[in-house]
Design an enzyme around this catalytic site. Structure first.
Site, mmCIF file in Angstrom:
data_model
loop_
_atom_site.group_PDB
_atom_site.id
_atom_site.type_symbol
_atom_site.label_atom_id
_atom_site.label_comp_id
_atom_site.label_asym_id
_atom_site.label_seq_id
_atom_site.Cartn_x
_atom_site.Cartn_y
_atom_site.Cartn_z
ATOM 1 N N GLU A 268 -74.023 -9.405 -46.185
ATOM 2 C CA GLU A 268 -74.068 -10.486 -45.197
ATOM 3 C C GLU A 268 -75.469 -11.090 -45.108
ATOM 4 O O GLU A 268 -75.621 -12.303 -44.995
ATOM 5 C CB GLU A 268 -73.640 -9.971 -43.802
ATOM 6 C CG GLU A 268 -72.205 -9.472 -43.725
ATOM 7 C CD GLU A 268 -71.155 -10.581 -43.726
ATOM 8 O OE1 GLU A 268 -71.532 -11.760 -43.784
ATOM 9 O OE2 GLU A 268 -69.957 -10.243 -43.679
ATOM 10 N N ARG A 272 -75.938 -14.991 -46.048
ATOM 11 C CA ARG A 272 -76.265 -15.885 -44.928
ATOM 12 C C ARG A 272 -77.766 -16.181 -44.859
ATOM 13 O O ARG A 272 -78.166 -17.326 -44.706
ATOM 14 C CB ARG A 272 -75.825 -15.270 -43.600
ATOM 15 C CG ARG A 272 -74.328 -15.015 -43.556
ATOM 16 C CD ARG A 272 -73.873 -14.655 -42.168
ATOM 17 N NE ARG A 272 -72.599 -13.967 -42.205
ATOM 18 C CZ ARG A 272 -71.677 -14.036 -41.257
ATOM 19 N NH1 ARG A 272 -71.882 -14.748 -40.188
ATOM 20 N NH2 ARG A 272 -70.535 -13.373 -41.364
ATOM 21 N N ASP A 401 -62.712 -10.808 -52.857
ATOM 22 C CA ASP A 401 -62.827 -12.260 -53.069
ATOM 23 C C ASP A 401 -64.071 -12.800 -53.772
ATOM 24 O O ASP A 401 -64.007 -13.316 -54.894
ATOM 25 C CB ASP A 401 -62.627 -13.002 -51.740
ATOM 26 C CG ASP A 401 -63.429 -12.424 -50.566
ATOM 27 O OD1 ASP A 401 -64.285 -11.573 -50.803
ATOM 28 O OD2 ASP A 401 -63.198 -12.859 -49.423
HETATM 29 C C1 DMJ Z 1 -68.124 -16.061 -44.796
HETATM 30 O O1 DMJ Z 1 -69.129 -15.259 -44.291
HETATM 31 C C2 DMJ Z 1 -68.189 -16.087 -46.280
HETATM 32 O O2 DMJ Z 1 -67.423 -17.142 -46.727
HETATM 33 C C3 DMJ Z 1 -67.701 -14.847 -46.922
HETATM 34 O O3 DMJ Z 1 -67.650 -14.903 -48.325
HETATM 35 C C4 DMJ Z 1 -66.334 -14.466 -46.435
HETATM 36 N N1 DMJ Z 1 -65.911 -15.186 -45.329
HETATM 37 C C5 DMJ Z 1 -66.797 -15.553 -44.282
HETATM 38 C C6 DMJ Z 1 -66.136 -16.574 -43.401
HETATM 39 O O4 DMJ Z 1 -64.778 -16.409 -43.256
#
Ligand code: DMJ
Length: 643
Positions: A268, A272, A401
């Site tokens: 994260e 981010r 994902d």
């Molecule tokens: C985001 O923090 C990013 O897109 C992450 O890859 C997965 N999904 C969240 C938002 O849904």
């Protein structure tokens, strides 16, 4: 019932798993094989005790030294009636008092030795409980640390490289007044989200728009790192909200400090913070963002000190100690977490000339390449100590994902030079199509999840990003199947739109089923929430860029209106607990990704294509745009042989 606020935020988390005793097999052979280590441990504990005893147990010479200690001897004389002699204004204690003090001291030392002894025995017992793999892994971690330290000294800086061409950062104004109006509406929503965060949550990670105060979760650790500020910067920039951008920059410059005793999520923080800072740097050219990104990356590096080089999920920014989520299968790291570092780390090496970041992520890739994959699918769990897969769960939604997304984007970001990444992506997508993608009875294409040998016919909101990914990867696909992948992207976009359209609020649920007559609808109460996620809108935007089919703008506008109608409150925007109920209840969280992603993708959807063109920019998984690197003769590995 679990409330949405306690459920996964970015899909990387699952509810705690019930690990029975079988999760920790305790083999006899294991004990025999590790007995050398245990003996060594007990022996070293014993030597420590003897050593301690030698120094701490009182002997006659120590008594003398004790007697002569200044504290005990030089006490100003007040009263001689307790047996002391007065010598020149100072009292020397009498023999009886000394003996009492010695006895007390001996007792204290004995207690200490006893406690040390018990502690050593406890530690030895703990070791005995561990498996051979775990003990070996611990030894290996220690060895790795030493090797890493040595490597650091060896790594040579790379020559400086010119900044890439930064195209299309100030454009995109649509000529059509209707589209311009829609774009302005999205900008107004961004301003509402930002202004309220500015007023009620400034410096906190996120905002509680109803309680009107700061909010945070464990992914950001326990300190106020201004996640919303960092995540929102590039959206502010491209929307032309320059005063707000400057406010954010000033806060970052003065307050964003990573020397904090705080345990954060490596993934994260990477997507981010490092992604957000790098994008802000490229867009604005302000050095402070680059400096902060590099400082933070340095704090994440200790997470890679594992026996395999697969990083821990969490790291303490101060101590560098890492560990994994308690709920993850058999102590594993998560595919979507350790597999979603590549883009940012390549840029860090590019900007600093230090190959350390590039080498870390390439090491992960090489390791994954070598591993056997059940049905060609990558399981979501990998143990960083043993290098073995955990449970055989595979998913294009939460936990898996963005690993697939980053394979494709590594290739795009390298100006299509990184063909190894493209091959891994193509192989993975073929396996996904074969084993996870199905059509429902009603004709909706969906992506299910593989769980211990069978397909779960459920799709997450998170999985909806894949429509955009298929479209983005169409060009350059194997056997020239571009048309096929664009079509697949369109089908996923359609299915995800249906998941929105079949709710009362026209906002999509967290997960929806295709089973027993149910089509694209959430069944369980704890899957009915919408937390301002971007994935469906992300796919509309990519589909719009590649097809210019007006339905994608139409669908995006439906979502914009629904968010504005149902999620907007006077203190910002909130997630909703049940999208099937026409009277919404709020979760009271304004997620930082709402500003970073959801509003950015909507803004781009109503902008012309010359704003951040996809030939020049690649968006990280948090929608932070990073420029394509034309590396030509430059290598990031730091190996002079390749220069
Ligand atoms: C985001 O923090 C990013 O897109 C992450 O890859 C997965 N999904 C969240 C938002 O849904």
């Amino acid at each position: 019932m679990t409330t949405p606020a306690l459920l996964p935020l970015s899909g990387r988390r699952l509810p705690p798993l019930n690990l029975g005793a079988s999760a920790f097999p305790h083999h006899r052979a294991t004990l025999r094989l590790s007995e050398k280590f245990i003996l060594l441990l007990i022996l070293s504990a014993f030597i420590t005790l003897c050593f301690g005893a030698f120094f701490f147990l009182p002997d006659s010479s120590k008594h003398k030294r004790f007697d002569l200690g200044l504290e005990d001897v030089l006490i100003p004389h007040v009263d001689t009636s307790k047996g002391g002699k007065n010598l020149g204004g100072f009292l020397i204690h009498g023999q009886g008092h000394d003996e009492h003090r010695h006895r007390e001291e001996e007792e204290r030392l004995r207690n200490k030795i006893r406690a040390d002894h018990e502690k050593a025995l406890e530690e030895a017992k703990e070791k005995l409980k561990k498996s051979r793999d775990e003990i070996q892994a611990e030894i290996q971690t220690e060895k790795n640390k030493v090797v890493q330290e040595l490597k650091k000294k060896d790594s040579k800086p790379l020559p400086p490289v010119p900044l890439p061409n930064l195209i299309g950062i100030n454009s995109g104004e649509p000529a059509d007044p209707d589209i311009r109006e829609k774009r302005n509406k999205v900008k107004e929503m961004m301003k509402h989200a930002w202004d309220n965060y500015r007023q009620y949550g400034w410096g906190h990670n996120e905002l509680k728009p109803i309680a009107r105060k700061g909010h945070s979760t464990n992914i950001f650790g326990n300190s106020q790192m201004g996640a919303t500020i960092v995540d929102a910067l590039d959206t502010l920039y491209i929307m032309g909200l320059h005063d707000e951008f400057r406010e954010g920059q000033e806060w970052i410059d003065k307050n964003l400090d990573f020397s904090v005793n705080s345990e954060v999520s490596v993934f994260e923080v990477n997507i981010r913070f490092i992604g957000g800072l790098l994008a802000a740097y490229y867009l604005s050219g302000q050095e402070v963002f680059k400096i902060k990104a590099v400082q933070l990356a340095g704090k994440l590096l200790p997470a890679f000190n594992t026996p395999t080089g697969i990083p821990w999920a969490m790291v303490n920014l101060k101590s560098g100690v890492g560990r994994n989520w308690g709920w993850a299968s058999a102590g594993s790291s998560i595919l979507a977490e350790f597999g979603t570092l590549h883009m940012e780390f390549v840029h860090l090496s590019y900007l600093t000339g230090d190959p350390v970041y590039y080498n870390k992520v390439m090491h992960i890739r090489k390791l994954l390449q070598k591993m056997d994959r059940p049905n060609g699918l990558y399981p979501n769990y990998l143990n960083p100590r043993t290098g073995r897969w955990g449970q055989h769960h595979s998913s294009v939604g939460g936990l898996g994902d963005s690993f697939y997304e980053y394979l494709l984007k590594a290739w795009l970001m390298s100006d299509k030079m990184d063909t190894e990444a493209r091959k891994m992506y193509d192989d993975a997508i073929e396996a996904i199509e074969k084993h996870l993608i199905r059509k429902s009875n009603g004709g909706l294409t969906f992506i299910g999840e593989w769980k211990n040998g069978h397909l779960e016919r459920k799709m997450g909101h998170l999985t909806c990003f894949a429509g955009g990914m298929f479209a983005l990867g169409a060009d350059g696909s194997r056997n020239d199947k571009a048309g096929h992948y664009l079509q697949l992207g369109a089908e996923i976009a359609h299915t995800c739109h249906e998941s929105y359209d079949r709710t009362a609020l026209k906002l999509g649920p967290e997960a929806f089923k295709f089973d027993g007559g149910v089509e694209a609808v959430a069944v369980r109460q704890n899957e009915k929430y919408y937390i301002l996620r971007p994935e469906v809108i992300e796919t509309y935007w990519y589909m719009w860029r590649f097809t210019h089919d007006p339905k994608y703008r139409q669908w995006g506008w439906e979502a914009t209106q629904a968010i504005d109608k149902y999620c907007r409150v006077s203190g910002g925007f909130s997630g909703i607990k049940d999208v099937y109920s026409s009277s919404p209840t709020y979760d009271d969280v304004q997620q930082s990704f709402f500003l970073a992603e959801t509003l950015k993708y909507l803004y781009l959807l109503f902008s012309d294509d010359d704003l951040l063109p996809l030939d020049n920019w690649v968006f990280n998984t948090e929608a932070h745009p990073l420029p394509v690197l034309h590396l030509a003769n430059t290598t990031l590995s730091g190996n002079p042989a390749y220069r």
